[in-house]
Design a protein around this motif. Sequence first.
Motif, PDB file in Angstrom:
ATOM      1  N   ALA A 673       0.840  -1.199   0.000  1.00 33.09           N
ATOM      2  CA  ALA A 673       0.000   0.000   0.000  1.00 33.09           C
ATOM      3  C   ALA A 673       0.874   1.247   0.000  1.00 33.09           C
ATOM      4  O   ALA A 673       1.998   1.253   0.507  1.00 33.09           O
ATOM      5  N   ILE A 674       0.342   2.290  -0.617  1.00 27.95           N
ATOM      6  CA  ILE A 674       0.976   3.606  -0.539  1.00 27.95           C
ATOM      7  C   ILE A 674       0.128   4.412   0.440  1.00 27.95           C
ATOM      8  O   ILE A 674      -1.010   4.785   0.120  1.00 27.95           O
ATOM      9  N   GLY A 675       0.681   4.618   1.627  1.00 30.32           N
ATOM     10  CA  GLY A 675      -0.142   5.143   2.704  1.00 30.32           C
ATOM     11  C   GLY A 675      -1.143   4.068   3.095  1.00 30.32           C
ATOM     12  O   GLY A 675      -0.770   2.971   3.497  1.00 30.32           O
ATOM     13  N   HIS A 676      -2.445   4.381   2.947  1.00 30.31           N
ATOM     14  CA  HIS A 676      -3.496   3.400   3.226  1.00 30.31           C
ATOM     15  C   HIS A 676      -4.138   2.884   1.939  1.00 30.31           C
ATOM     16  O   HIS A 676      -5.152   2.191   1.986  1.00 30.31           O
ATOM     17  N   ASP A 677      -3.526   3.207   0.810  1.00 30.83           N
ATOM     18  CA  ASP A 677      -4.158   2.983  -0.488  1.00 30.83           C
ATOM     19  C   ASP A 677      -3.541   1.776  -1.203  1.00 30.83           C
ATOM     20  O   ASP A 677      -2.335   1.749  -1.499  1.00 30.83           O
ATOM     21  N   PHE A 678      -4.383   0.763  -1.512  1.00 31.33           N
ATOM     22  CA  PHE A 678      -3.936  -0.434  -2.230  1.00 31.33           C
ATOM     23  C   PHE A 678      -4.189  -0.346  -3.742  1.00 31.33           C
ATOM     24  O   PHE A 678      -3.961  -1.320  -4.453  1.00 31.33           O
ATOM     25  N   ASP A 679      -4.668   0.794  -4.227  1.00 30.49           N
ATOM     26  CA  ASP A 679      -5.136   0.877  -5.619  1.00 30.49           C
ATOM     27  C   ASP A 679      -4.075   0.451  -6.623  1.00 30.49           C
ATOM     28  O   ASP A 679      -4.367  -0.287  -7.573  1.00 30.49           O
ATOM     29  N   TYR A 680      -2.832   0.913  -6.451  1.00 35.13           N
ATOM     30  CA  TYR A 680      -1.795   0.587  -7.437  1.00 35.13           C
ATOM     31  C   TYR A 680      -1.528  -0.908  -7.463  1.00 35.13           C
ATOM     32  O   TYR A 680      -1.460  -1.524  -8.544  1.00 35.13           O
ATOM     33  N   PHE A 681      -1.415  -1.528  -6.301  1.00 34.15           N
ATOM     34  CA  PHE A 681      -1.151  -2.963  -6.240  1.00 34.15           C
ATOM     35  C   PHE A 681      -2.283  -3.755  -6.885  1.00 34.15           C
ATOM     36  O   PHE A 681      -2.041  -4.687  -7.663  1.00 34.15           O
ATOM     37  N   LEU A 682      -3.527  -3.383  -6.578  1.00 33.88           N
ATOM     38  CA  LEU A 682      -4.674  -4.108  -7.124  1.00 33.88           C
ATOM     39  C   LEU A 682      -4.730  -3.971  -8.643  1.00 33.88           C
ATOM     40  O   LEU A 682      -5.025  -4.938  -9.357  1.00 33.88           O
ATOM     41  N   GLU A 683      -4.420  -2.785  -9.137  1.00 38.10           N
ATOM     42  CA  GLU A 683      -4.455  -2.574 -10.589  1.00 38.10           C
ATOM     43  C   GLU A 683      -3.404  -3.422 -11.297  1.00 38.10           C
ATOM     44  O   GLU A 683      -3.658  -3.965 -12.388  1.00 38.10           O
ATOM     45  N   GLN A 684      -2.229  -3.571 -10.675  1.00 37.40           N
ATOM     46  CA  GLN A 684      -1.182  -4.379 -11.291  1.00 37.40           C
ATOM     47  C   GLN A 684      -1.617  -5.832 -11.456  1.00 37.40           C
ATOM     48  O   GLN A 684      -1.218  -6.507 -12.410  1.00 37.40           O
TER      49      GLN A 684
END
Length: 918
Positions: A673-684
């Motif tokens: 996660a970047i901060g509390h955000d998993f968006d980048y990992f999930l998109e990959q």
Amino acid sequence: MADKVYAVVDLETTGTQRHAGNKIIQFGCAIIENDTITENISLSINPERTIPREILALTGLKTSELASAPTFDEVASTLRELLADKIFIAHNVNFDLPFLNEAFVEVGLDPIDPIAIDTVELAQIMLPQAASYRLKDLSTFLNINHEHPHQADSDAIATAKIFIILLNQLKQLPQEVLRQLVQLSQYLTRQTGQIFEQILDQCHTAPLPPYLQQIGQFTIRRMISEQATTDQRQNQDYPITDDDKRQQFDQIIKPRTAQFKMMDFIQQHAHDSEQTNLVIEAPTGVGKSLGYLFPLSYELTKPQPHSRLVITTSTTVLQAQLYRQAVPLLAHLRHQSLSAALLKSASHYLDLDRFAAYLQHGAKNRGTAINEMRILVWLTQTQTGDLDELQITNYDTEFFQSINHLPTLVPSSRYYEVDYWHQVVQAAQTADIVITNNAYLAQHLTDFSYEQDILVVDEAQHFAEDLTNSSHGYFSVMQLHNRLNQIDDILRSLADNNDAEPLLDKLQPVILTSQLFLSQAQALTQQLNDQVILLAGENFIREPVYLEAADFQNNLTMLNRALNELIDNLDNYLNATETLESGVDRQEMRPTSAQKITELIFQNNKLEKNLDYLVTGFDHLQNNEFRQYGFYLSLDDDGINYRFNWLAKSHDKLRQALNQQFKTQIYTGASLAIGHDFDYFLEQLGFTETDVQTLRLDSPFQYEEKAELLLPQETYSPSENGADYDNWLASTILPVLQQTDVQTLILFNSLASIRNVYQRLQHVLGFKREIMAQGITGSNDKIAKRFRLSKNAVLLGSQSFWEGIDFPGEQLSLLIITRIPFESPKNPTTHYRNSLLKAQNKAPFPTDTLPKAILKLKQGFGRLIRTETDQGIVLMMDERVINSSYATKVQRAFPPKLPKIILPNQQLGHHISDFFEE
């Protein structure tokens, strides 16, 4: 030799070059009689010349002490008499004995000519799994108290103790192994081989101990098969409450609240009947391995249905850690052993058939003989046959490529039942837990049983890229051309020797047919090269050249024809030479001819791999969906010639196959996660928020009390590259290292920068601190192990040193990060990822480049604080962390409460020194 007295000698000198006027400054000698040190001699010697400061720093000797010491000519006769009629032993005997003899000659004495034995070679053979054979490291490995390294008396005593241990280990070897060692010992330095002859002469025939067995010509350790056992204390029900878990852990490990939270999260979701995807960020210190193994073990021990678990990691190093540490700990906590298998490619394992052939016909020199001897000893120790246990710097040598396992099993082999790769494959088929790596999983997904319905991806930040890269392949036309030329030389030699070798005379028709196919292959290789160059439109490749779809439309037919003709021809050649490989008894041949056949087999094995690459490339080009692949040319390893590469532009197909194979998938790592955000990992990974359940655990460490982020006030533009930037780096880092004395890791983005900065640091600090550098001072594994054994070393690393290595406590106190780890746009994976993003009207930098760099920076910081008692400083050399439009986002790579301090450059070293003193 048995009734002789040993003199174990160590010299300290003003320099290593004995012909450059260097002199002895200290003589140390330990006398061994009846396996006991009976006397220790220590003598300082006045060299009558200036002593380099680095030598004084290394040895701890003082100029005043040496100035009042006797000169060598005053003690030479005494030393020569001391060594007379004794067996001379040294750790690198070809340094100490010649240096001493030259000193004798200079003062008018005759040189000595004793029986001389080298403990470096003995240790390499008898301790095949040691990480390093330096005297200091061997002493640590063998638990020998070595108080003053680089002082002759202490070094001599340590060497003597090592020699006694090695001698006793030699006496424990089976007689047949000793015979094999004696046959190879003639290639060792000086008379080192006589030790093996002496022990064999004293050896009495005795039955093998129960843990060993004789198979063919090898004495090997019996494999112990894992048997799942349960005792009455086993708890079949998952401990729901934290108190229940603490009771079950029973002070075996320290209870961790975050770890319990992770366990409960998995236990609640892992047994769902529908597709389950869990994503868990578990920072360092949480204990993520046990965090997923413990709750999943209850799924594995259910009576019905019986689940099985596959764990995949980014590296074979992490595989080994899970297998050797985490799984045994789990068994201890559960009071039940779960069978586990470590699964990686066949090439990691020893092939006993190929090793037997090499022992008989392989090239013999000092290096290969030592390797053969150490493997013969290792076979009495290893249960896995995993060549990684030998910790060799380079496994790509002809020797190791001639004895490692091919990806096939031969049931007719006399070693089939004990074949190490066979055992691995069998164990994986029935194990409760299979531990593999991402590359192996992607390339062998269909080999995994559908019963293995739980997948854990550890260090999951790499998984998406590893899936994509698993499709990467290439062929090198020039590498193939050179191999064909080498084979041609071998065949010519065999054809020319037919008059003197009756067996070869009978094989002339086969040799001539092979030469004909080979000649055609050489011409077809040139034809293929012409087609590739025509496709690229460039004669010289300096950086990746991407081949666009339009190029293939116009030239694909000609390229495929050239590939197809070459593939058919190489098939014909390999079939023709099969008789030379398998139909000849090399024992009936002259040694030189047998050696040529062995070389031919080695080259043909390599050629078969080249052929596999050509076939794969051809298949991708033929496939109607080849547009899913990117094709490009890049520089080969030699830096001159090119490779023709293919790489999947995405991993969508593998992603779909994984979903079919594993209904439960758990992704975990310290940097998802970047901060509390998993968006980048999930998109990959192609997930949406509705596809997964996520959990982000807080770090258990109090970073505000343990660490600081330090930044220099004056920086060099991080957008610059080359010598000027590297000079600034070295000039800024040097004073910091001179004013501090703690273990230091410096992380780079470029191997070229490492080379430049290493030269400066080594020149100034090499006499005072050990400087290690990736790609310069040894393999990654080797320098990591040496770093762990050091006290104030400096390690310069890139790529793999950003993560996956563990230096707890004082093994690492100062972490220097040279710049934000942005990927090079020249990286082919990055190129294709950016192309896909642009096609979707997304800007690559904020969408991919920046978040990827932040996660890698987060991983890099994670090298510093590994336990609750660790403390340290991160010195960040990149001003963009605070002075850029994206600085706020970059700072999310660091813990939120981490103190950030900006200081004038000249105060950095003093501040760091004060931090550790306090």
